[in-house]
Design a protein around this motif. Structure first.
Motif, PDB file in Angstrom:
ATOM      1  N   THR A  37       0.830  -1.209   0.000  1.00 39.69           N
ATOM      2  CA  THR A  37       0.000   0.000   0.000  1.00 39.69           C
ATOM      3  C   THR A  37       0.859   1.251   0.000  1.00 39.69           C
ATOM      4  O   THR A  37       0.571   2.227  -0.712  1.00 39.69           O
ATOM      5  N   ALA A  38       1.928   1.228   0.785  1.00 41.39           N
ATOM      6  CA  ALA A  38       2.820   2.394   0.830  1.00 41.39           C
ATOM      7  C   ALA A  38       3.477   2.638  -0.514  1.00 41.39           C
ATOM      8  O   ALA A  38       3.719   3.787  -0.900  1.00 41.39           O
ATOM      9  N   ARG A  39       3.783   1.558  -1.253  1.00 48.83           N
ATOM     10  CA  ARG A  39       4.397   1.732  -2.562  1.00 48.83           C
ATOM     11  C   ARG A  39       3.397   2.239  -3.591  1.00 48.83           C
ATOM     12  O   ARG A  39       3.764   2.959  -4.519  1.00 48.83           O
ATOM     13  N   VAL A  40       2.147   1.860  -3.448  1.00 46.92           N
ATOM     14  CA  VAL A  40       1.125   2.236  -4.436  1.00 46.92           C
ATOM     15  C   VAL A  40       0.697   3.690  -4.268  1.00 46.92           C
ATOM     16  O   VAL A  40       0.472   4.406  -5.244  1.00 46.92           O
ATOM     17  N   ILE A  41       0.568   4.159  -3.036  1.00 49.60           N
ATOM     18  CA  ILE A  41       0.063   5.503  -2.764  1.00 49.60           C
ATOM     19  C   ILE A  41       1.201   6.511  -2.877  1.00 49.60           C
ATOM     20  O   ILE A  41       2.240   6.387  -2.214  1.00 49.60           O
ATOM     21  N   ARG A  42       1.007   7.539  -3.729  1.00 44.26           N
ATOM     22  CA  ARG A  42       1.996   8.588  -3.904  1.00 44.26           C
ATOM     23  C   ARG A  42       1.956   9.560  -2.724  1.00 44.26           C
ATOM     24  O   ARG A  42       0.948   9.664  -2.020  1.00 44.26           O
ATOM     25  N   PRO A  43       3.034  10.303  -2.473  1.00 42.14           N
ATOM     26  CA  PRO A  43       3.036  11.256  -1.347  1.00 42.14           C
ATOM     27  C   PRO A  43       1.910  12.280  -1.415  1.00 42.14           C
ATOM     28  O   PRO A  43       1.296  12.616  -0.393  1.00 42.14           O
ATOM     29  N   VAL A  44       1.620  12.784  -2.632  1.00 43.05           N
ATOM     30  CA  VAL A  44       0.548  13.767  -2.739  1.00 43.05           C
ATOM     31  C   VAL A  44      -0.807  13.160  -2.389  1.00 43.05           C
ATOM     32  O   VAL A  44      -1.711  13.849  -1.908  1.00 43.05           O
ATOM     33  N   THR A  45      -0.930  11.846  -2.584  1.00 43.38           N
ATOM     34  CA  THR A  45      -2.188  11.183  -2.271  1.00 43.38           C
ATOM     35  C   THR A  45      -2.414  11.137  -0.772  1.00 43.38           C
ATOM     36  O   THR A  45      -3.562  11.271  -0.308  1.00 43.38           O
ATOM     37  N   TRP A  46      -1.350  10.944   0.008  1.00 44.39           N
ATOM     38  CA  TRP A  46      -1.499  10.969   1.466  1.00 44.39           C
ATOM     39  C   TRP A  46      -2.009  12.333   1.926  1.00 44.39           C
ATOM     40  O   TRP A  46      -2.844  12.424   2.834  1.00 44.39           O
ATOM     41  N   VAL A  47      -1.509  13.376   1.299  1.00 45.19           N
ATOM     42  CA  VAL A  47      -1.988  14.719   1.649  1.00 45.19           C
ATOM     43  C   VAL A  47      -3.474  14.853   1.319  1.00 45.19           C
ATOM     44  O   VAL A  47      -4.267  15.400   2.101  1.00 45.19           O
ATOM     45  N   LEU A  48      -3.856  14.341   0.138  1.00 47.27           N
ATOM     46  CA  LEU A  48      -5.260  14.429  -0.269  1.00 47.27           C
ATOM     47  C   LEU A  48      -6.163  13.607   0.653  1.00 47.27           C
ATOM     48  O   LEU A  48      -7.288  14.015   0.970  1.00 47.27           O
ATOM     49  N   ILE A  49      -5.687  12.450   1.095  1.00 46.71           N
ATOM     50  CA  ILE A  49      -6.463  11.633   2.034  1.00 46.71           C
ATOM     51  C   ILE A  49      -6.647  12.370   3.355  1.00 46.71           C
ATOM     52  O   ILE A  49      -7.740  12.373   3.947  1.00 46.71           O
ATOM     53  N   ALA A  50      -5.590  13.018   3.829  1.00 47.51           N
ATOM     54  CA  ALA A  50      -5.696  13.771   5.079  1.00 47.51           C
ATOM     55  C   ALA A  50      -6.674  14.936   4.935  1.00 47.51           C
ATOM     56  O   ALA A  50      -7.474  15.216   5.848  1.00 47.51           O
ATOM     57  N   VAL A  51      -6.628  15.619   3.777  1.00 44.64           N
ATOM     58  CA  VAL A  51      -7.566  16.733   3.545  1.00 44.64           C
ATOM     59  C   VAL A  51      -9.001  16.221   3.502  1.00 44.64           C
ATOM     60  O   VAL A  51      -9.925  16.837   4.073  1.00 44.64           O
ATOM     61  N   THR A  52      -9.215  15.088   2.839  1.00 43.51           N
ATOM     62  CA  THR A  52     -10.568  14.511   2.760  1.00 43.51           C
ATOM     63  C   THR A  52     -11.094  14.155   4.142  1.00 43.51           C
ATOM     64  O   THR A  52     -12.251  14.444   4.489  1.00 43.51           O
ATOM     65  N   TRP A  56     -14.402  15.748   6.097  1.00 49.34           N
ATOM     66  CA  TRP A  56     -15.488  14.947   6.692  1.00 49.34           C
ATOM     67  C   TRP A  56     -15.712  15.351   8.146  1.00 49.34           C
ATOM     68  O   TRP A  56     -16.858  15.584   8.579  1.00 49.34           O
ATOM     69  N   ILE A  57     -14.656  15.442   8.909  1.00 47.96           N
ATOM     70  CA  ILE A  57     -14.789  15.764  10.343  1.00 47.96           C
ATOM     71  C   ILE A  57     -15.324  17.181  10.529  1.00 47.96           C
ATOM     72  O   ILE A  57     -16.242  17.433  11.341  1.00 47.96           O
ATOM     73  N   ALA A  58     -14.763  18.132   9.771  1.00 49.11           N
ATOM     74  CA  ALA A  58     -15.208  19.525   9.921  1.00 49.11           C
ATOM     75  C   ALA A  58     -16.662  19.691   9.493  1.00 49.11           C
ATOM     76  O   ALA A  58     -17.435  20.427  10.139  1.00 49.11           O
ATOM     77  N   GLY A  59     -17.038  18.986   8.413  1.00 48.72           N
ATOM     78  CA  GLY A  59     -18.421  19.091   7.961  1.00 48.72           C
ATOM     79  C   GLY A  59     -19.407  18.547   8.983  1.00 48.72           C
ATOM     80  O   GLY A  59     -20.491  19.119   9.195  1.00 48.72           O
ATOM     81  N   GLU A  60     -19.067  17.434   9.629  1.00 46.73           N
ATOM     82  CA  GLU A  60     -19.949  16.848  10.626  1.00 46.73           C
ATOM     83  C   GLU A  60     -20.019  17.702  11.893  1.00 46.73           C
ATOM     84  O   GLU A  60     -21.081  17.894  12.488  1.00 46.73           O
ATOM     85  N   LEU A  67     -18.702  21.508   3.064  1.00 47.49           N
ATOM     86  CA  LEU A  67     -17.527  20.691   3.380  1.00 47.49           C
ATOM     87  C   LEU A  67     -17.802  19.206   3.167  1.00 47.49           C
ATOM     88  O   LEU A  67     -16.930  18.457   2.706  1.00 47.49           O
ATOM     89  N   VAL A  68     -19.010  18.773   3.499  1.00 39.04           N
ATOM     90  CA  VAL A  68     -19.354  17.371   3.292  1.00 39.04           C
ATOM     91  C   VAL A  68     -19.368  17.035   1.809  1.00 39.04           C
ATOM     92  O   VAL A  68     -18.884  15.979   1.383  1.00 39.04           O
ATOM     93  N   VAL A  69     -19.918  17.934   0.980  1.00 42.80           N
ATOM     94  CA  VAL A  69     -19.940  17.694  -0.470  1.00 42.80           C
ATOM     95  C   VAL A  69     -18.524  17.616  -1.023  1.00 42.80           C
ATOM     96  O   VAL A  69     -18.190  16.758  -1.850  1.00 42.80           O
ATOM     97  N   ALA A  70     -17.662  18.541  -0.561  1.00 52.53           N
ATOM     98  CA  ALA A  70     -16.265  18.493  -1.011  1.00 52.53           C
ATOM     99  C   ALA A  70     -15.598  17.189  -0.599  1.00 52.53           C
ATOM    100  O   ALA A  70     -14.829  16.585  -1.365  1.00 52.53           O
ATOM    101  N   ALA A  71     -15.900  16.707   0.624  1.00 56.18           N
ATOM    102  CA  ALA A  71     -15.333  15.440   1.079  1.00 56.18           C
ATOM    103  C   ALA A  71     -15.834  14.279   0.230  1.00 56.18           C
ATOM    104  O   ALA A  71     -15.073  13.348  -0.099  1.00 56.18           O
TER     105      ALA A  71
END
Length: 419
Positions: A37-52, A56-60, A67-71
């Protein structure tokens, strides 16, 4: 009434082994999955996952539907891009270099062939071909069953060295570059980039008469290798008259010999970085050593090439140039040219010719000390590589010292000294 205590039987290691094996296999599987999984996911993707996750948390918590729609949108993008990794990349890959040995400045040309040997089509992908510190990227179109594609490539060579070509990597990813699956194929191939050398003719390497030497095509009136009989000429030594043949033929006949010469040619190449003022001097010294070694091998001489701490393979021209291609600076404490001369004297005490090759940082005093360590009776030549200098010749004791500033100066300078 005595009471008795009944204890439960203790569990042995054999009873725990099956469960332990299952736990170990599960842990190994989890670790392997995490690494994949670490090899498949690019560094920018980890940032995008954290933003997503943050959306979700901020929208709830804040109750903001934006924010929920963006998530949701980001989650859909991540899922769709991850699904694009599904599919086969089982190419049969062939890597072919036209030549695996080139000279500095030449281009190495090769071909990369990819074949779909399966029964189903393979979606478009990218193929990465590492070459040394760089890499080439090829876009492979969709290949149907039993189809193949060939990609030609050229590798420029500006520096001497050994370049690993490969292994080929097949990359499957998504258009946004969020996920990337890499599968390695084939084995790497070494590309040898040989140093530049020059050729020079004539008997330029020098020899010494020796009882244990090899007979040559040169005839002499006095030696140990008998060749033939010939008629007496005025001035011939009467000690070599063959009286039995003289009596039989009625003419005075004398013995003629083939000259025997020692043919052990030794090159001592300094690799200490402090002996060279600029990197180009080191490359020039390597080219000088290669040119001398090739000439001696063409003359069917035994050639040894010594560098600080070891001896380079030099049985053939190809092995000699391969060794020089991979040669780097030495960091040994005993790597000075004086120590190198002492090692040569200890390893080859009966050498006929010894050539010491060094840089311009080696002064006359050090060269004199180095030449003094070589065996008595050995013909000694020192070559100093000095970038941009005019060719010069002088002597230090019994040794000839040649200074060259470019590869084109080597042939005429050595021809004058060694002829």
């Amino acid at each position: 009434m005595a009471s008795s205590t009944i204890s439960a039987p203790a569990r042995t290691g054999a009873d725990r082994t099956p469960w332990t094996a299952v736990a170990l296999r599960a842990r190994s599987a989890v670790r392997a999955g995490a690494r994949e999984t670490a090899r498949v996911i690019r560094p920018v993707t980890w940032v995008l996952i954290a933003v997503t996750a943050g959306l979700w948390i901020a929208g709830e918590l804040l109750g903001w539907w934006e924010l929920v729609v963006a998530a949701v949108v980001l989650s859909v993008i991540l899922v769709v891009c991850a699904l694009m990794l599904i599919g086969r990349t089982a190419y049969e890959i062939g890597l072919d270099l036209t030549r695996d040995r080139v000279v500095v400045g030449e281009r190495a040309v090769g071909a990369l062939t990819l074949t779909n040997a399966g029964g189903r089509a393979i979606r478009p992908s990218r193929v990465v071909l590492p070459v040394g510190a760089g890499r080439g990227v090829f876009d492979v179109p969709r290949l149907g069953a039993e189809q193949s594609v060939e990609e030609l490539f050229a590798i420029p060579t500006s520096r001497r060295g050994v370049l690993p070509v490969g292994p080929v990597s097949v990359v499957r990813g998504d258009p946004l570059g969020l996920f990337e699956r890499v599968a390695r194929r084939d084995e790497p191939v070494d590309l040898f980039v040989h140093p530049k050398t020059v050729t020079f003719g004539g008997q330029t390497l020098g020899f010494m008469r020796d009882l244990d030497g090899l007979p040559t095509a040169d005839l002499a009136p006095d030696d140990v290798s008998f060749h033939a009989l010939r008629e007496y000429q005025p001035g011939d030594d009467l000690r070599h008259v063959h009286w039995r043949s003289t009596a039989r033929t009625g003419q005075m006949m004398v013995r003629q010999y083939e000259q025997t010469r020692r043919s052990h040619f030794v090159i001592g190449l300094s690799t200490l970085a402090a002996d060279y003022r600029v990197p180009d001097e080191f490359e020039l010294a390597i080219s000088v050593a290669g040119s001398l070694g090739l000439r001696a091998l063409r003359d069917s001489r035994q050639v040894d090439v010594h560098v600080p701490g070891r001896t380079l393979p030099a049985a053939t021209g190809k092995r000699l140039l391969d060794s020089l291609a991979a040669l780097g600076h030495s960091r040994a404490r005993d790597g000075r040219v004086e120590d190198l001369a002492g090692a040569v004297a200890a390893a080859v005490p009966l050498a006929s010719v010894v050539v010491l090759v060094c840089g311009s940082s080696v002064d006359a005093a050090r060269l004199r000390a180095a030449c003094a360590r070589l065996p008595f009776g050995t013909r000694v030549l020192a070559v100093r590589a000095q970038d941009g200098a005019a060719p010069a010749m002088n002597r230090i004791g019994d040794a000839s010292v040649v200074t060259v500033g470019a590869l084109e100066q080597v042939a005429p300078a050595l021809a004058k000294v060694l002829s």
